[in-house]
Design an enzyme around this catalytic site. Structure first.
Site, mmCIF file in Angstrom:
data_model
loop_
_atom_site.group_PDB
_atom_site.id
_atom_site.type_symbol
_atom_site.label_atom_id
_atom_site.label_comp_id
_atom_site.label_asym_id
_atom_site.label_seq_id
_atom_site.Cartn_x
_atom_site.Cartn_y
_atom_site.Cartn_z
ATOM 1 N N GLY A 103 -4.592 -1.668 5.176
ATOM 2 C CA GLY A 103 -3.857 -2.824 4.656
ATOM 3 C C GLY A 103 -4.524 -4.151 5.010
ATOM 4 N N ARG A 104 -4.967 -4.279 6.269
ATOM 5 C CA ARG A 104 -5.535 -5.554 6.713
ATOM 6 C C ARG A 104 -6.955 -5.779 6.193
ATOM 7 N NH1 ARG A 104 -4.199 -1.945 10.526
ATOM 8 N NH2 ARG A 104 -5.786 -1.073 11.910
ATOM 9 N N LYS A 140 0.838 -1.200 0.000
ATOM 10 C CA LYS A 140 0.000 0.000 0.000
ATOM 11 C C LYS A 140 0.878 1.257 0.000
ATOM 12 C CE LYS A 140 -3.386 2.459 2.768
ATOM 13 N NZ LYS A 140 -4.227 2.498 3.943
HETATM 14 O O1 F6P Z 1 3.623 -2.882 9.737
HETATM 15 C C1 F6P Z 1 2.253 -2.893 9.666
HETATM 16 C C2 F6P Z 1 1.745 -2.592 8.296
HETATM 17 O O2 F6P Z 1 1.683 -1.217 8.094
HETATM 18 C C3 F6P Z 1 0.384 -3.237 8.103
HETATM 19 O O3 F6P Z 1 -0.642 -2.470 8.580
HETATM 20 C C4 F6P Z 1 0.361 -3.469 6.651
HETATM 21 O O4 F6P Z 1 -0.590 -4.436 6.302
HETATM 22 C C5 F6P Z 1 1.779 -3.916 6.394
HETATM 23 O O5 F6P Z 1 2.554 -3.141 7.276
HETATM 24 C C6 F6P Z 1 2.271 -3.751 4.987
HETATM 25 O O6 F6P Z 1 2.203 -2.427 4.552
HETATM 26 P P1 F6P Z 1 2.325 -2.061 3.035
HETATM 27 O O7 F6P Z 1 1.213 -2.700 2.293
HETATM 28 O O8 F6P Z 1 2.273 -0.567 2.986
HETATM 29 O O9 F6P Z 1 3.657 -2.586 2.549
#
Ligand code: F6P
Length: 550
Positions: free
Chosen positions: A271-272, A211
């Site tokens: 993200g989740r 993300k």
């Molecule tokens: O470290 C936690 C987090 O920010 C989660 O909330 C998220 O799902 C994951 O890292 C990955 O983040 P990204 O999709 O921005 O790489």
């Protein structure tokens, strides 16, 4: 900073009544509740579109449920549901709306938020994903030597990994035999290296899923994957083998991925909660765009139910309130999830992130301190394997551990009656956990045993029972039912957060460790300056420097 109390849910009359009720009923045994009411199953179960929630094996009476619904009303739950639904910026600390449910709205529906047609945005990306997936799946999208893509490697972590991996595993029986999907998340080189050693770069497609597109683990793995790829191909071939899923166009471009091959989503998707967005690309590649839309449709069916059903028949609301009953009023610390389906074995891990990153908070949404327990520890493992691992503690340990049993009634792999054994085990566990085994039953089973042995053995063979569980049964795991299941848990988490008064959509707690890791990493090299760490951390840094041979 002065502590400001904003959310006063724990000083409400509803809260006090629940405490009182818990004290009055805590010695009640579910076995007696069942004996007293032959219609308990009918009274405490809800069905939606083939998904059955049986919550009769809980330490609740009709009065408990009334009080819990009263708590939901006191916390203005309906109002919060409306705010979520309308796109209000309820993620206050990040000033964002929370609209993952909009990813599941069908084409043709309408949701305008702050002047933006959200459904049109979502459908545009879905259309681009569809075109791309059809090309890859049909063999029209080829690798650098003209052969079709055979392997897809999703590089991401957290929400950019757990959700997609879960759904791909769960729906393996719907997957294309032409494509193998792999997931690399850990910065431990083993994960990437062991994945790549089996792959042919000419027929491998990498999805860099992040993300933020700033997550170090993902970027390191993506750079390593690109380096591996360039050992076999040229820079000009990258475009055919690397695509990105992100909200950060500039970072994707800087990384060297053609933004034509980037699939976007929006800051209002946490993200989740992002498996429904372009982050679900591995699933769409695996099962195809039509089946992916079925997955969205299942989620949407749960959304409609959640937003419309009265609390008394509302599956996510009931699950959330039961969770609060144990977590807050019984002070149970954990909640276990046991899917009786091998394909759902990553479900506990996905729900763990969804729940613990969302509600693992000690302050309320306005920064006020909360002096009650919030999010539980979520854990679990696939049934029946878990029976042979930790069920001993569930049956005879000292802790109260509420459980969810997830049960597909039909298998995609019907091997000679095995599914009946699986189902029998699931039902047996929930029954045993509920009823336990009392002294008379144990003595009866023991037959004639000398008295001194009875004294030793009897206590060991007793099962206290009264361990609560929900059984969530679906006809079989399909894209649709899986969509329902995941959306059900998302809304459960939302309801709990709304009642406890936390912001379920930020995750400041993961930042500190990341900051320190950035500081420590250079210090692991000999000669590098070492900060004023504690002596344990300093000792470990020195130990690493002495022993590491990298
Ligand atoms: O470290 C936690 C987090 O920010 C989660 O909330 C998220 O799902 C994951 O890292 C990955 O983040 P990204 O999709 O921005 O790489």
């Amino acid at each position: 900073m002065a502590a400001i109390r904003y959310n006063d849910i724990n000083t409400s009359a509803a809260w006090a009544r629940l405490h009182q009720h818990q004290r009055a009923t805590r010695h009640m045994h579910m076995r007696q509740l069942f004996e007293a009411d032959s219609r308990r199953f009918q009274r405490f179960s809800v069905e939606l579109d083939g998904l059955l929630l049986d919550y009769s094996k809980n330490r609740v009476t009709g009065r408990t449920m009334e009080l819990l619904f009263e708590l939901a009303a006191t916390a203005n739950l309906r109002d919060w549901m409306g705010r979520l639904r309308s796109g209000e910026r309820i993620n206050i600390s990040e000033n964002r709306s929370v609209l993952h449910y909009a990813l599941r709205l069908p084409a043709g529906s309408e949701l305008i938020v702050e002047g933006v047609d959200v459904v049109a945005q979502v459908q545009d990306v879905l259309a681009r994903l569809t075109t791309f997936c059809e090309r890859v799946r049909s063999g029209g999208w080829t690798g650098f030597d003209g052969r079709r893509i055979r392997d897809v490697v999703n590089i991401g972590i957290g929400g950019s990994d757990l959700g997609p991996e879960l759904v791909c595993e769960a729906l393996a029986s719907f997957s294309s035999p032409e494509l193998d999907i792999h997931f690399v998340s850990n910065v431990d080189g083993q994960h990437l290296a062991r994945t790549l050693e089996r792959l042919d770069p000419a027929t491998t497609l990498f999805i860099v899923a992040s993300k933020s597109f700033t997550t170090p683990e993902t970027l390191l793995n993506a750079r390593a994957a690109r380096a591996w790829f360039l050992q076999h191909a040229g820079e000009g071939d990258i475009a055919r083998h690397f695509v990105a899923v992100s909200t950060n166009t500039d970072a994707v471009r800087d990384f060297g991925i053609d933004v034509e091959h980037m699939f976007g989503f929006w800051d209002w998707v946490g993200g989740r909660y992002s498996v429904w967005s372009a982050i679900g690309l591995p699933l769409m590649l695996s099962i195809g765009p039509d089946a992916f839309r079925q997955f969205l449709a299942g989620g949407h069916a749960m959304d409609r139910h959640f937003f419309a059903a009265p609390f008394e028949h509302n599956i996510p609301v009931i699950l959330a309130l039961l969770g609060i009953w144990y977590n807050t009023f019984y002070r149970a610390h954990t909640h276990a999830i046991m899917p009786y389906d091998h394909g759902l074995r990553r479900l506990p891990a996905h729900i763990q992130q969804m729940d613990m990153e969302s509600n693992g908070k000690r302050v309320g949404r306005m920064g006020e301190w909360l002096d009650f327990d919030t999010g539980p520890i979520i854990w679990g493992e696939e049934g029946v394997n878990s029976q042979h691992a930790f069920f001993q503690l569930l049956h005879q340990g000292t802790r109260l551990i509420p459980c969810d049993f997830i049960l597909p009634l039909n298998s995609h792999y019907p091997i000679d009656g095995q599914h009946r054994v699986l189902v029998a085990n699931c039902l047996a566990q929930t029954e045993a956990l509920m009823r336990g085994k009392d002294e008379a039953e144990v003595l009866d089973e023991m037959g004639s045993v000398p008295d001194e042995l009875v004294d030793i053995l009897l206590p060991q063979k007793l099962f206290p029972g009264n361990q609560p569980s929900n059984t969530i049964a679906v006809d079989r795991i399909t894209p649709y039912t899986l969509g329902m299941l995941i959306a059900m848990y998302e809304h459960k988490v939302f309801v709990q957060g709304a009642i406890w008064g936390v912001n379920s959509f930020d995750q400041w707690g993961v930042e500190y460790g990341k900051q320190l890791a950035r500081r420590i990493e250079p210090e692991l090299s000999d000669g590098a300056e070492t900060w004023q760490h504690d002596c344990s951390t300093l000792g470990l840094i020195a130990h690493f420097r002495k022993r590491h041979r990298g």
